[in-house]
Design a protein around this motif. Structure first.
Motif, mmCIF file in Angstrom:
data_model
loop_
_atom_site.group_PDB
_atom_site.id
_atom_site.type_symbol
_atom_site.label_atom_id
_atom_site.label_comp_id
_atom_site.label_asym_id
_atom_site.label_seq_id
_atom_site.Cartn_x
_atom_site.Cartn_y
_atom_site.Cartn_z
ATOM 1 N N LEU A 1 -9.702 1.279 -11.457
ATOM 2 C CA LEU A 1 -8.375 0.765 -11.104
ATOM 3 C C LEU A 1 -7.548 1.841 -10.413
ATOM 4 O O LEU A 1 -6.930 1.600 -9.368
ATOM 5 C CB LEU A 1 -7.655 0.268 -12.355
ATOM 6 C CG LEU A 1 -6.217 -0.219 -12.163
ATOM 7 C CD1 LEU A 1 -6.172 -1.445 -11.264
ATOM 8 C CD2 LEU A 1 -5.564 -0.521 -13.508
ATOM 9 N N LEU A 2 -7.533 3.037 -10.979
ATOM 10 C CA LEU A 2 -6.709 4.117 -10.437
ATOM 11 C C LEU A 2 -7.148 4.498 -9.031
ATOM 12 O O LEU A 2 -6.317 4.914 -8.211
ATOM 13 C CB LEU A 2 -6.766 5.331 -11.368
ATOM 14 C CG LEU A 2 -6.241 5.092 -12.792
ATOM 15 C CD1 LEU A 2 -6.395 6.339 -13.641
ATOM 16 C CD2 LEU A 2 -4.783 4.631 -12.768
ATOM 17 N N ALA A 3 -8.419 4.325 -8.717
ATOM 18 C CA ALA A 3 -8.917 4.644 -7.382
ATOM 19 C C ALA A 3 -8.417 3.666 -6.329
ATOM 20 O O ALA A 3 -8.516 3.943 -5.131
ATOM 21 C CB ALA A 3 -10.449 4.661 -7.390
ATOM 22 N N ASN A 4 -7.861 2.526 -6.776
ATOM 23 C CA ASN A 4 -7.383 1.501 -5.839
ATOM 24 C C ASN A 4 -5.865 1.327 -5.865
ATOM 25 O O ASN A 4 -5.352 0.356 -5.322
ATOM 26 C CB ASN A 4 -8.040 0.161 -6.172
ATOM 27 C CG ASN A 4 -9.499 0.099 -5.777
ATOM 28 O OD1 ASN A 4 -9.829 -0.188 -4.631
ATOM 29 N ND2 ASN A 4 -10.380 0.372 -6.720
ATOM 30 N N MET A 5 -5.155 2.263 -6.471
ATOM 31 C CA MET A 5 -3.721 2.065 -6.663
ATOM 32 C C MET A 5 -2.918 2.071 -5.363
ATOM 33 O O MET A 5 -1.897 1.396 -5.267
ATOM 34 C CB MET A 5 -3.164 3.120 -7.628
ATOM 35 C CG MET A 5 -3.522 2.869 -9.087
ATOM 36 S SD MET A 5 -3.255 1.155 -9.629
ATOM 37 C CE MET A 5 -1.515 0.926 -9.318
ATOM 38 N N ASP A 6 -3.363 2.811 -4.355
ATOM 39 C CA ASP A 6 -2.619 2.797 -3.086
ATOM 40 C C ASP A 6 -2.577 1.389 -2.501
ATOM 41 O O ASP A 6 -1.527 0.916 -2.042
ATOM 42 C CB ASP A 6 -3.264 3.754 -2.079
ATOM 43 C CG ASP A 6 -3.022 5.215 -2.414
ATOM 44 O OD1 ASP A 6 -2.157 5.479 -3.271
ATOM 45 O OD2 ASP A 6 -3.710 6.077 -1.838
ATOM 46 N N THR A 7 -3.709 0.707 -2.542
ATOM 47 C CA THR A 7 -3.779 -0.672 -2.039
ATOM 48 C C THR A 7 -2.913 -1.597 -2.870
ATOM 49 O O THR A 7 -2.162 -2.429 -2.326
ATOM 50 C CB THR A 7 -5.239 -1.167 -2.061
ATOM 51 O OG1 THR A 7 -6.007 -0.377 -1.163
ATOM 52 C CG2 THR A 7 -5.328 -2.635 -1.651
ATOM 53 N N ILE A 8 -2.999 -1.481 -4.182
ATOM 54 C CA ILE A 8 -2.272 -2.377 -5.081
ATOM 55 C C ILE A 8 -0.766 -2.147 -4.985
ATOM 56 O O ILE A 8 0.023 -3.094 -4.916
ATOM 57 C CB ILE A 8 -2.768 -2.199 -6.527
ATOM 58 C CG1 ILE A 8 -4.254 -2.603 -6.624
ATOM 59 C CG2 ILE A 8 -1.931 -3.018 -7.501
ATOM 60 C CD1 ILE A 8 -4.915 -2.223 -7.933
ATOM 61 N N GLN A 9 -0.351 -0.889 -4.964
ATOM 62 C CA GLN A 9 1.081 -0.578 -4.931
ATOM 63 C C GLN A 9 1.736 -0.966 -3.604
ATOM 64 O O GLN A 9 2.955 -1.120 -3.541
ATOM 65 C CB GLN A 9 1.290 0.909 -5.214
ATOM 66 C CG GLN A 9 1.023 1.282 -6.670
ATOM 67 C CD GLN A 9 1.077 2.775 -6.931
ATOM 68 O OE1 GLN A 9 0.849 3.576 -6.038
ATOM 69 N NE2 GLN A 9 1.363 3.153 -8.168
ATOM 70 N N ALA A 10 0.946 -1.152 -2.550
ATOM 71 C CA ALA A 10 1.497 -1.544 -1.252
ATOM 72 C C ALA A 10 1.753 -3.040 -1.151
ATOM 73 O O ALA A 10 2.371 -3.499 -0.180
ATOM 74 C CB ALA A 10 0.543 -1.107 -0.135
#
Length: 253
Positions: free
Chosen positions: A158-167
């Motif tokens: 999950l943490l590896a994908n946070m840039d995508t999710i937070q955008a």
């Protein structure tokens, strides 16, 4: 046809005032005897009526599908079986079917999708519900990023994908078992989180009730919860939130 589209056609001369008046005078539903199609729903809410296919008689489903397609030149149905799809396909060869989400649709070509919603799942088994959410949001004009299999048992995923999710303008969290994904996401993003409990899990998960209770009782802020396996409801809400965000961005531009 939307009210704005009618007004533009009158303005350009493609439609006369009498034709526009006749269209707007139609009753706000289409009486079919066994169904009353809400033909003004798109005018009121911005999104047209969708078909819940499961349990419908074949003849009723076929006629409802056809009537909605004639009205908007596109139509969207959830929880459709392959047999229902094959029946409709014979009458409407352009019909598409996804056996994972069980969505059946005819969609206009070249549809513009704006903004962004992130649809996340805890596990691979949650993907059918997540796809129902993602494809619903896409049908209603939202660009969707899929982030699958990022549950808390391997939180580094999950943490590896946070840039995508937070955008994204909103986040859909789809999870069975104990349903912890929604709480984790709620603590990591500054956008609304739509939590979807699924019926995936072992005995004490009680067919999704455990995940539902976890999500309702989350201590994280900004989480809304839909019913068990209700991917459609989550996708619809995501499209509404995204639409508001896009409108706000356009005003600020």
């Amino acid at each position: 046809m939307e009210t704005r589209e009618i007004l533009k056609k009158v303005q350009s001369g493609e439609m006369s005032l009498d034709e526009a008046e006749q269209f707007l005078r139609r009753q706000p539903f289409d009486e079919m005897g066994y169904a009353k199609l809400d033909t003004h729903r798109k005018i009121r809410s911005g999104f047209a009526e969708v078909i819940f296919c499961s349990g419908k008689a074949d003849e009723h489903l076929l006629r409802i599908f056809g009537r909605l397609y004639e009205q908007d030149e596109e139509v969207f149905g959830t929880r459709a079986s392959r047999e229902q799809y094959e029946m409709i396909l014979r009458e409407y060869p352009m019909t598409e079917y996804d056996p994972i989400s069980r969505i059946i649709k005819i969609e206009k070509e070249g549809k513009v999708r704006t903004g962004k919603a992130a649809v996340c799942t805890a596990g691979t088994a949650d993907i059918p519900v997540a796809e129902e959410a993602a494809q619903t949001a896409e049908y209603f004009g939202t660009a969707v990023e899929r982030v699958y299999d990022v549950g808390v048992s391997g939180i580094h995923r999950l943490l590896a994908n946070m840039d995508t999710i937070q955008a994204a303008n909103c986040v859909v969290a789809v999870a069975g078992m104990e349903g912890a994904l929604a709480s984790v996401l709620g603590g990591l993003v500054d956008k609304p989180v739509i939590a979807v409990p699924t019926s995936i899990g072992y005995g004490a998960s009680m067919h999704g009730l455990s995940a539902l209770l976890t999500m309702i009782n989350s201590c994280a802020n900004g989480i809304a919860v839909v019913n068990i396996d209700n991917g459609y409801g989550a996708g619809y809400l995501a499209a509404q939130i995204n639409r508001l965000a896009v409108l706000a961005d356009n005003r600020d531009a």
